[in-house]
Structures are given as C-alpha cells and as structure tokens.
Design a protein around this motif. Structure first.
Motif, mmCIF file in Angstrom:
data_model
loop_
_atom_site.group_PDB
_atom_site.id
_atom_site.type_symbol
_atom_site.label_atom_id
_atom_site.label_comp_id
_atom_site.label_asym_id
_atom_site.label_seq_id
_atom_site.Cartn_x
_atom_site.Cartn_y
_atom_site.Cartn_z
ATOM 1 N N THR A 470 5.840 5.100 -11.341
ATOM 2 C CA THR A 470 4.958 5.814 -10.412
ATOM 3 C C THR A 470 3.631 6.213 -11.047
ATOM 4 O O THR A 470 2.812 6.857 -10.379
ATOM 5 C CB THR A 470 5.651 7.072 -9.871
ATOM 6 O OG1 THR A 470 5.991 7.936 -10.969
ATOM 7 C CG2 THR A 470 6.919 6.705 -9.126
ATOM 8 N N GLN A 471 3.410 5.838 -12.280
ATOM 9 C CA GLN A 471 2.141 6.169 -12.928
ATOM 10 C C GLN A 471 0.986 5.593 -12.108
ATOM 11 O O GLN A 471 0.937 4.409 -11.831
ATOM 12 C CB GLN A 471 2.101 5.601 -14.346
ATOM 13 C CG GLN A 471 0.878 6.031 -15.141
ATOM 14 C CD GLN A 471 0.894 5.449 -16.545
ATOM 15 O OE1 GLN A 471 1.547 4.440 -16.789
ATOM 16 N NE2 GLN A 471 0.189 6.067 -17.461
ATOM 17 N N GLY A 472 0.083 6.433 -11.712
ATOM 18 C CA GLY A 472 -1.081 5.975 -10.969
ATOM 19 C C GLY A 472 -1.032 6.247 -9.478
ATOM 20 O O GLY A 472 -2.029 6.043 -8.792
ATOM 21 N N TRP A 473 0.100 6.744 -8.950
ATOM 22 C CA TRP A 473 0.157 6.916 -7.502
ATOM 23 C C TRP A 473 -0.807 7.997 -7.007
ATOM 24 O O TRP A 473 -1.465 7.830 -5.977
ATOM 25 C CB TRP A 473 1.585 7.192 -7.016
ATOM 26 C CG TRP A 473 2.097 8.586 -7.257
ATOM 27 C CD1 TRP A 473 2.766 9.019 -8.347
ATOM 28 C CD2 TRP A 473 1.986 9.705 -6.386
ATOM 29 N NE1 TRP A 473 3.090 10.347 -8.225
ATOM 30 C CE2 TRP A 473 2.618 10.795 -7.018
ATOM 31 C CE3 TRP A 473 1.423 9.900 -5.133
ATOM 32 C CZ2 TRP A 473 2.697 12.059 -6.443
ATOM 33 C CZ3 TRP A 473 1.492 11.162 -4.552
ATOM 34 C CH2 TRP A 473 2.136 12.225 -5.207
ATOM 35 N N SER A 474 -0.945 9.073 -7.760
ATOM 36 C CA SER A 474 -1.831 10.144 -7.300
ATOM 37 C C SER A 474 -3.295 9.714 -7.373
ATOM 38 O O SER A 474 -4.091 10.045 -6.493
ATOM 39 C CB SER A 474 -1.600 11.422 -8.115
ATOM 40 O OG SER A 474 -1.816 11.181 -9.491
ATOM 41 N N GLU A 475 -3.662 8.944 -8.429
ATOM 42 C CA GLU A 475 -5.029 8.441 -8.521
ATOM 43 C C GLU A 475 -5.331 7.484 -7.376
ATOM 44 O O GLU A 475 -6.421 7.487 -6.801
ATOM 45 C CB GLU A 475 -5.252 7.729 -9.857
ATOM 46 C CG GLU A 475 -5.308 8.662 -11.057
ATOM 47 C CD GLU A 475 -3.938 8.879 -11.684
ATOM 48 O OE1 GLU A 475 -2.920 8.646 -10.991
ATOM 49 O OE2 GLU A 475 -3.878 9.291 -12.848
ATOM 50 N N ALA A 476 -4.334 6.663 -7.023
ATOM 51 C CA ALA A 476 -4.531 5.715 -5.925
ATOM 52 C C ALA A 476 -4.811 6.443 -4.628
ATOM 53 O O ALA A 476 -5.649 6.014 -3.821
ATOM 54 C CB ALA A 476 -3.303 4.826 -5.779
ATOM 55 N N LEU A 477 -4.147 7.566 -4.408
ATOM 56 C CA LEU A 477 -4.365 8.327 -3.181
ATOM 57 C C LEU A 477 -5.728 8.967 -3.150
ATOM 58 O O LEU A 477 -6.291 9.225 -2.088
ATOM 59 C CB LEU A 477 -3.284 9.390 -3.021
ATOM 60 C CG LEU A 477 -1.875 8.864 -2.744
ATOM 61 C CD1 LEU A 477 -0.897 10.008 -2.660
ATOM 62 C CD2 LEU A 477 -1.850 8.067 -1.457
ATOM 63 N N ARG A 478 -6.308 9.221 -4.307
ATOM 64 C CA ARG A 478 -7.636 9.812 -4.370
ATOM 65 C C ARG A 478 -8.722 8.737 -4.297
ATOM 66 O O ARG A 478 -9.905 9.033 -4.452
ATOM 67 C CB ARG A 478 -7.800 10.636 -5.643
ATOM 68 C CG ARG A 478 -6.992 11.925 -5.655
ATOM 69 C CD ARG A 478 -7.508 12.882 -6.720
ATOM 70 N NE ARG A 478 -7.306 12.370 -8.052
ATOM 71 C CZ ARG A 478 -6.252 12.664 -8.822
ATOM 72 N NH1 ARG A 478 -5.311 13.453 -8.341
ATOM 73 N NH2 ARG A 478 -6.144 12.178 -10.030
#
Length: 483
Positions: A470-478
């Motif tokens: 899941t590394q990167g999921w929060s950045e993708a949402l931003r």
C-alpha cells in the motif's frame, strides 16, 4: 471480455446477512427463489469472508480495496478517506447510492453523483450521531413514528423477544422494501443513456428482526437449524469474548435484549424472524431485476449481491457481530450477468469481500490501482487463470462494544482458523475440517502449538507485506505520483 459496451453494475449489499441464508448454497431451510435463480445462472462464492466484522470497517475496506489497518477505519463512525467510486465516475459511469453505505460523514459524495441515504434500522440512542435519513423523512411524511428500540421497549414482551418483532406499519415503509423500491424508482426515472453504477444498501436483516406478518408466516413451523449453543464452549471463551457477551447482556443494542440462558423456543423464534427478513429481501431482488428489464438494460447489467458481515444469532452465546465465528465473518456472494459471467459456477476457494472492488473496476474496463490489497475476482467469473488465496484475514479494533481487547485478528486457511488478541495470551484455534461448528478451541493444545505459531507468523508476514503493497496510496489520492 468485449468492452465495446461497458456494463451497468448493480451492487446490492445487505446488512448483517449470514452465509447460510440462500437455499441454492445448500441451505434448504431458506426461501430465496430469486437469489437461487441468480446463483444458478451466475457464479456463487460459498467461502466469502469479510475484512472486519462490523459495518463501517467492512464497508470502508470494500470501497477502497484496503484492509482496515490501512484505511484507518477500525470502528463505526470513523471518517472515511476515499472510495474507488471516483474512478468509475471519472470513467463516465453515473454513480448512485440508494440506501445504506455507512460512510462517515453520512452524506458526503465519496465519488457518487447521487446519494439517497438510508442508514441503520435503529438509531434511537444518543450514543449515535444524529442523522435524519430518507427513511426518517418517509415516516414523517406519513405522520407515523418509526419503529426502534424506543417503541419496541413499550411492549410487555420486549425483554423476552431477542429483538424479534412483527412489522406493524404499512409494508411499503419497511426499510427492506423501501430502499429497493426507491432504487427501482431511480432505474425507472433516470434519463441518462450511459452506463451506471448503482449501489443498493438494504438495511436488513440487521436487527430489529422485523418481518411483515406475511413473510414470517412462511417460516412458522419450518425446520430451521438450531443455534450452536453450548455452555462449556461459552464459559471457556477468551476473556475478550466474555466481556463482549457482558456488553450485550447489559445493553439492548439495536433493540436486541440479549439473554444469558435463552430457551430453544426463544432462539428459534429469533431465527424465524431473521430468515423471514432475508426472504423479504429476496422478493425485492426479483423486483429489482424487473425494473432493469423494464428499462431494457437487464442483459447489459452485472448484478452483484453480498453483505457486509453476518450475525451470530446466539451461536456460541453471542449477539450480532464483533466476533470471528463463521456466522459473523462469512457472508453470501453472487455475481450474475448472462454472457459476461460464467453460468452455474460454485466457487469454494477462500475469497475476501473487498475483492469485489477491483472486480467492479475491471468489469468497467478500469485498471485497479496497484496499491490495492484486494484481488479481482474476474478470473472466477470466467475471465482468466485463477490464483486462489492461501489465506483470508479479518480484524477489528476495540471499541465501545468490543471493549475487552485493543485489537483482534483472524487468519483463515483451508483447514485452520486462528484468532489473535494483541493484548492477551489467550486466543482461538479451530480445525475447521474436524470441528466446523468451532466448539473445540485448540489454542492451548500442545500438540497444535506448531500450527498456532505458523499462523501467527503468517499474520506478521501479512502485515509487513501490507505496508509494502500500500505504499503510495495516500500520495496517489493527493494527485501525486504513486510509488
């Protein structure tokens, strides 16, 4: 798959429906002709497990493709971050929610163009956030008082009924009729021509167990399976589950006055009402397919049917959910779409409820984000090679009701089920082949210590790999590049 015409997708999610509630799945005590038809003509998953045994954590996980420990939604009424519905909307789907999703906030869009929200059947307690949903407004417009634990508590038999009551207002105002009828009205009324994604959240068979008299009559005298109820089993459960039972014995959650020693007659009556609620839902599934046919889109629509978690119904002495017993964590699941989905296939592999997320995206021709932990079920529907899951996992953090532990985790493989409590040396280990009723806890059995250790190690490996996946999921949402 021919994607020249992208299918409409109808996702029906009931609330608190056990796995053993569809006749076509081998449970002949049920009356479910419409679901039986969908199962015969589509794909039925018989070992579908939720990622969390309560509403919001399970649903947030389903609508993100991430486990609760990644979404951060561990309990009901915790804020959601996002859903994959945005991806469908951005791809040109008209996205509509009718009924329950249990998002927080309740009516935030979360990618939907329209939301016609109906929430829990019983919210008559100051401990829950105030919210006036469409069902509340319907009762107000009729000048009627909506049934709840407050109204049922006036009955002289309230404390002996285990949450089971007969519906007295007009049948069309029952939530399990009202929500599907509203969804059918949307199908009849929408003037668009493109593909649509319609999530229908039916509030039942969640308690109060409240069928109409006609639905209940079909189960009167019917041969129903008895609850798995054994005093030695109950007294030997881990402390966290004993405290959970104490919670239910002291508070009438959802109008269920749980009893320490219910009679067989009381437990049977509770199950009659519950099963009748499911049969009401089944009848509405028939009306929904009729609405799709009236619109002329039935053959261009994928119907998915499932539930967010189950209900113990006094199995092991427990009320509702919050445990890892089969009645709580295992749910029905059907996929139906003639020409797009295999016909008459029964899948016995372990699958996870949130796997429906990437499945829906792929049905719509959308590539799921690589950080999704869920796996598409499309191969099971007849589109590609199948790689079965070796394990499924479920988890739940301590809350106001599950107050006896900080965090519990379940791992289930073909033979074994293990339940781990982070703050205790106690746990549960069941040989599901030899003991499918989960009556013999092998956690402290020295002969099974290697199995216990291996499964706990698998939980550790899963959590580590989860962080990597899941590394990167929060950045993708931003809107930033995903790693």
């Amino acid at each position: 798959m021919d994607m020249a015409r992208r299918p409409n997708i109808v996702l029906v999610i009931t609330d608190q429906q056990r796995f053993d509630t569809i006749a076509a799945a081998g449970f002949g005590h049920m009356i479910t002709p419409n679901l039986d038809r969908l199962a015969r003509e589509g794909v039925m998953f018989t070992r579908m497990y939720v990622t969390s045994p309560s509403c919001a954590p399970s649903r947030a996980s389903l609508f993100t493709g991430l486990y609760p420990h990644t979404t951060g939604v561990f309990r009901n009424d915790e804020r959601w971050t996002h859903t994959w519905v945005n991806l469908l909307a951005n791809a040109g789907y008209r996205c509509v929610n009718v009924g329950k999703m249990h998002t927080h906030p309740f009516e935030e869009s979360f990618g939907f163009h329209e939301r016609h929200v109906v929430e829990n059947k019983d919210r008559a307690t100051p401990r829950l956030p105030f919210f006036m949903d469409n069902w509340d407004k319907a009762f107000w417009s009729h000048g009627l008082e909506k049934p709840s634990r407050m109204t049922y508590a006036r009955r002289p038999d309230y404390r002996e009924s285990l949450g089971a009551f007969v519906w007295e207002p007009p049948a069309h105002l029952h939530s399990d009729n009202f929500v599907p009828a509203l969804a059918a009205h949307w199908i009849d009324s929408w003037r668009g021509t493109g593909p649509f994604f319609l999530e229908i959240g039916i509030p039942g068979p969640h308690p109060p167990y409240d069928p109409t008299p006609e639905a209940l009559e079909a189960y009167t005298g019917r041969d129903l399976p008895a609850a798995i109820w054994d005093r030695e089993d109950i007294d030997g459960q881990p402390t966290a589950l004993k405290k959970l039972r104490e919670q239910h014995l002291s508070v009438d959650h959802d109008a269920v006055v749980h009893l320490d020693e219910p009679t067989p007659e009381q437990m049977r009556r509770q199950r009659e009402h519950y099963c009748a609620n499911v049969t009401m839902i089944d009848a509405q599934m028939g009306k929904l397919t009729e609405a799709l046919e009236r619109r002329g889109v039935l053959q261009d629509t994928v119907i998915l049917f499932t539930s967010d978690h189950g209900d113990c119904l006094n199995d092991h002495g427990h009320s509702q959910k919050w445990t890892m017993y089969e009645g709580s964590v295992r749910v029905p699941a059907i996929a139906w779409a003639p020409g797009r989905v295999a016909e008459g296939r029964v899948v016995e592999d372990l699958v996870s409820l949130f796997d429906l997320g990437p499945t829906i995206l792929e049905l719509a021709g959308i590539e799921p984000p690589r950080w999704m932990e869920a796996r598409s079920l499309l191969p099971y529907l007849g589109h590609g090679e199948v790689e079965p899951r070796p394990f499924v996992f479920a988890e739940h953090a301590g809350d106001r009701i599950l107050s006896g532990t900080e965090f519990m985790t379940m791992i289930r493989e073909q033979r074994w089920k293990l339940v781990h409590f982070v703050d205790s040396d106690e746990g549960q280990l069941f040989d599901m082949r030899a003991d499918p009723q989960e009556l013999r806890n092998l956690w402290n059995d020295s002969g099974h210590e290697p199995v216990r250790r291996a499964l706990v190690n698998e939980i550790l490996a899963w959590r580590i790999r989860s962080d990597l996946k899941t590394q990167g999921w929060s950045e993708a949402l931003r809107g930033l590049p995903a790693r």
